[in-house]
Design a protein around this motif. Structure first.
Motif, PDB file in Angstrom:
ATOM      1  N   ILE A  20       0.844  -1.202   0.000  1.00  0.00           N
ATOM      2  CA  ILE A  20       0.000   0.000   0.000  1.00  0.00           C
ATOM      3  C   ILE A  20       0.876   1.248   0.000  1.00  0.00           C
ATOM      4  N   SER A  21       1.894   1.217   0.861  1.00  0.00           N
ATOM      5  CA  SER A  21       2.789   2.374   0.988  1.00  0.00           C
ATOM      6  C   SER A  21       3.524   2.651  -0.329  1.00  0.00           C
ATOM      7  N   LEU A  22       3.995   1.577  -0.986  1.00  0.00           N
ATOM      8  CA  LEU A  22       4.762   1.743  -2.231  1.00  0.00           C
ATOM      9  C   LEU A  22       3.906   2.401  -3.312  1.00  0.00           C
ATOM     10  N   PHE A  23       2.682   1.889  -3.500  1.00  0.00           N
ATOM     11  CA  PHE A  23       1.858   2.434  -4.590  1.00  0.00           C
ATOM     12  C   PHE A  23       1.366   3.834  -4.266  1.00  0.00           C
ATOM     13  N   ALA A  24       1.026   4.075  -2.989  1.00  0.00           N
ATOM     14  CA  ALA A  24       0.617   5.420  -2.605  1.00  0.00           C
ATOM     15  C   ALA A  24       1.763   6.400  -2.825  1.00  0.00           C
ATOM     16  N   SER A  25       2.994   5.969  -2.491  1.00  0.00           N
ATOM     17  CA  SER A  25       4.155   6.853  -2.644  1.00  0.00           C
ATOM     18  C   SER A  25       4.395   7.180  -4.108  1.00  0.00           C
ATOM     19  N   ILE A  26       4.329   6.152  -4.969  1.00  0.00           N
ATOM     20  CA  ILE A  26       4.561   6.400  -6.398  1.00  0.00           C
ATOM     21  C   ILE A  26       3.527   7.381  -6.931  1.00  0.00           C
ATOM     22  N   ASN A  27       2.270   7.170  -6.548  1.00  0.00           N
ATOM     23  CA  ASN A  27       1.223   8.070  -7.026  1.00  0.00           C
ATOM     24  C   ASN A  27       1.419   9.491  -6.512  1.00  0.00           C
ATOM     25  N   ALA A  28       1.952   9.600  -5.282  1.00  0.00           N
ATOM     26  CA  ALA A  28       2.132  10.934  -4.716  1.00  0.00           C
ATOM     27  C   ALA A  28       3.278  11.664  -5.386  1.00  0.00           C
TER      28      ALA A  28
END
Lengths: 363, 218
Positions: B58-66
């Motif tokens: 979750i953290s990885l994909f949220a970070s990439i999107n951010a």
């Protein structure tokens, strides 16, 4: 013709590697036919054990001496653990690779243990000294270590013999040890070519000369091919040595996947530009970035890791007397030079093709 | 104007931009909560190892999107204007600092929401939080630099994923090991992992410093 000497040298060195690397025999050794199910004997037993040799010529020896030895786990006088041997009563030679050893095990073990592994030591006229670790296990019900020390002798008389030209015969590698001359140099070639790719990327950023960009991409491309060859030869080797070609918990393998993925992304990045100058500049920046992550990926993180099956990583010793001796170095170093020169040759052809392609396109 | 005040001003500008168009941050926060809700709905009981894996995914994909919008958000003319006023290194550093700030918020929020809805199996919370902080720094540096590269190409979003996943893998492996230690409250090797993470971050930030000036020129 004078400027092509290094191409000829690469061919000569690789032929030398293939010839010597594949034809040199392995050192004779005693192997385990039963696949690690160690026989358990009791103290006081009188047994006949069969030893199986590999690359041995037992029939050439008139007489063979055999000992079972127990090595103490506590270090004694002179910094060495004490060794307690017991000599075999009779050694009968069956054929070149089989021996029957009759041995009488004393009534007590010299150590304060109920179960102890014993090694087999053979002294033959043809091969010299052969050692097989954990040949059998000896069990006892009650501990009488002082009595045992009196029953087992402490001296073992073995004369060293001149060594023959042969490669180490290790239990986990056997004949696959020859892969050292093919698997390891692949990574050296990959590193050299990626390094040259980096060099031309930096050169491009300094000079803005598009031919440097073409050189950089060609060196990187050929370097990636050698990286995949390294992965492939490694898989073949691991299939024998570790039981599966690409084990998931091997840290170095994981890092290699990552490094190759980073470099594959380099080619995908290059595909997504229309403008040549911009493509060259951005991919040069990315190439510097990816090479800088290559060194920690392949050489720092695996060394820091707790567990790894590769020699030199995860606390393993690197080039010990066990897996690399002077006979192997005689082939290994020429192999590295030969493969690097071949890699440079292939890359130089790739560079010329790339430049010609560019010339035709821009006409 | 000194380098430091340049970075501070640019950082403030990023904050103001974010505050004016709250949809970006709001969207990511919604993404985090909805993903956690899906996890909550589909698992009866989450094992600690699975919890750890879910958290980092979750953290990885949220970070990439951010981070992906860092260089796409403003048009190239406005960026040219910034580069004329400020040092390129100040531009990238301000973006990195701003992204560290945003990612810390996102990851801490993920940690809290996941803990509230699914349960919190972490036994050594300070060590897990340390992993989150180091992870946010590593993600931010890597993704900001990659987004600067990807922004120059034709299809930035796709390229961002292709370029950043292999690069982030060593950081992620170390993070997972470190956070697993925190889950089981094992103290072995965790200093080693922190050193590795610190070294990777140092290499990455040094590379950003050297290479970014070649990237922005167009």
């Amino acid at each position: 013709m004078k400027q092509y000497w290094w191409k000829a040298l690469s061919i000569v060195l690789i032929l030398y590697t293939i010839f010597l690397g594949l034809t040199t025999p392995l050192k004779p050794a005693i192997i385990d036919e039963s696949q690690r199910s160690v026989r358990v004997a009791k103290v006081g037993d009188s047994l006949t054990l069969t030893a199986t040799g590999y690359n041995t010529e037992f029939t050439k020896s008139k007489s063979i001496n055999a000992w079972l030895t127990i090595v103490d786990s506590i270090i004694g006088k002179g910094g060495m653990p004490p060794v307690y041997p017991i000599k075999a009563n009779k050694v009968s030679i069956i054929d070149d690779t089989h021996l029957d050893i009759s041995v009488q095990i004393p009534q007590a073990l010299p150590l304060s243990k109920n179960l102890q592994e014993a090694n087999l030591v053979l002294e033959t006229e043809a091969e010299g000294v052969l050692l097989r670790k954990s040949f059998i296990q000896i069990a006892q019900d009650s501990i009488h270590s002082d009595e045992g020390k009196a029953l087992w002798s402490t001296e073992i008389a073995i004369e060293p013999r001149p060594k023959k030209f042969a490669f180490p015969n290790l239990e986990f590698t056997r004949e696959t040890i020859r892969n050292t001359y093919f698997h390891v140099p692949m990574w050296f070639v990959m590193f050299t070519l990626y390094g040259l790719g980096l060099l031309y990327s930096i050169k491009f950023l300094r000079t803005k000369d598009l031919s440097n960009d073409l050189k950089a991409v060609s060196y990187t491309r050929v370097g990636s091919v050698f990286g995949f060859l390294g992965l492939l030869t490694g898989g073949m080797w691991a299939n024998f040595a570790w039981g599966e070609p690409f084990p998931i918990n091997e840290i170095k393998l994981l890092m290699v996947y990552t490094a190759l993925a980073i470099y594959l992304a380099y080619f995908i990045l290059r595909m997504s530009f229309d403008d040549f100058e911009r493509r060259a500049r951005i991919s040069a920046v990315y190439s510097i970035f990816s090479f800088s992550s290559l060194v920690p990926l392949l050489y720092v993180i695996p060394k820091l890791a707790a567990v790894s099956s590769h020699p030199g990583n995860g606390g393993n010793s690197s080039i010990a007397t066990q897996d690399m001796d002077n006979y192997m170095r005689l082939v290994f170093y020429p192999a590295i030079i030969g493969w690097i020169l071949l890699g440079l040759w292939i890359a130089s052809v790739a560079v010329r093709t790339e430049i010609l392609k560019e010339k035709i396109l821009s006409r | 104007m000194t380098q430091f005040s340049e970075i501070a001003l640019l950082f403030k500008k990023e904050m103001m931009l974010e505050w004016r168009q709250k949809y970006a941050l709001g969207g990511i926060l919604l993404y985090v909560t909805s993903t956690v809700f899906v996890v909550y709905l589909s698992f009866v009981k989450v094992l600690p190892d699975v919890w750890n894996a879910l958290f980092w995914i979750i953290s990885l994909f949220a970070s990439i999107n951010a981070v992906v919008k860092s260089f796409v958000q403003e048009n190239s003319n406005r960026q040219l204007y910034y580069y004329q006023l400020a040092n390129p290194t100040a531009v990238i550093l301000s973006k990195i600092f701003y992204n560290i700030f945003i990612l810390l918020i996102i990851n801490l929020l993920t940690f809290i929401v996941l803990g509230l809805m699914v349960g919190n199996p972490v036994s050594n919370t300070p060590q897990y939080l340390l992993a989150i902080v180091l992870g946010s720094i590593g993600f931010s540096i890597t993704f900001t630099f990659i987004s600067a590269i990807a922004a120059k190409a034709n299809n930035a979003a796709t390229l961002m994923a292709i370029l950043s996943f292999p690069v982030i893998l060593p950081v992620l492996i170390t993070l997972i090991r470190l956070s697993k230690n925190a889950l089981q409250n094992k103290s072995s090797h965790w200093l080693n992992d922190i050193q590795t993470l610190g070294a990777i971050d140092a290499i990455l930030i040094a590379l950003c410093f050297v290479l970014f000036p070649y990237l922005w020129r167009d």
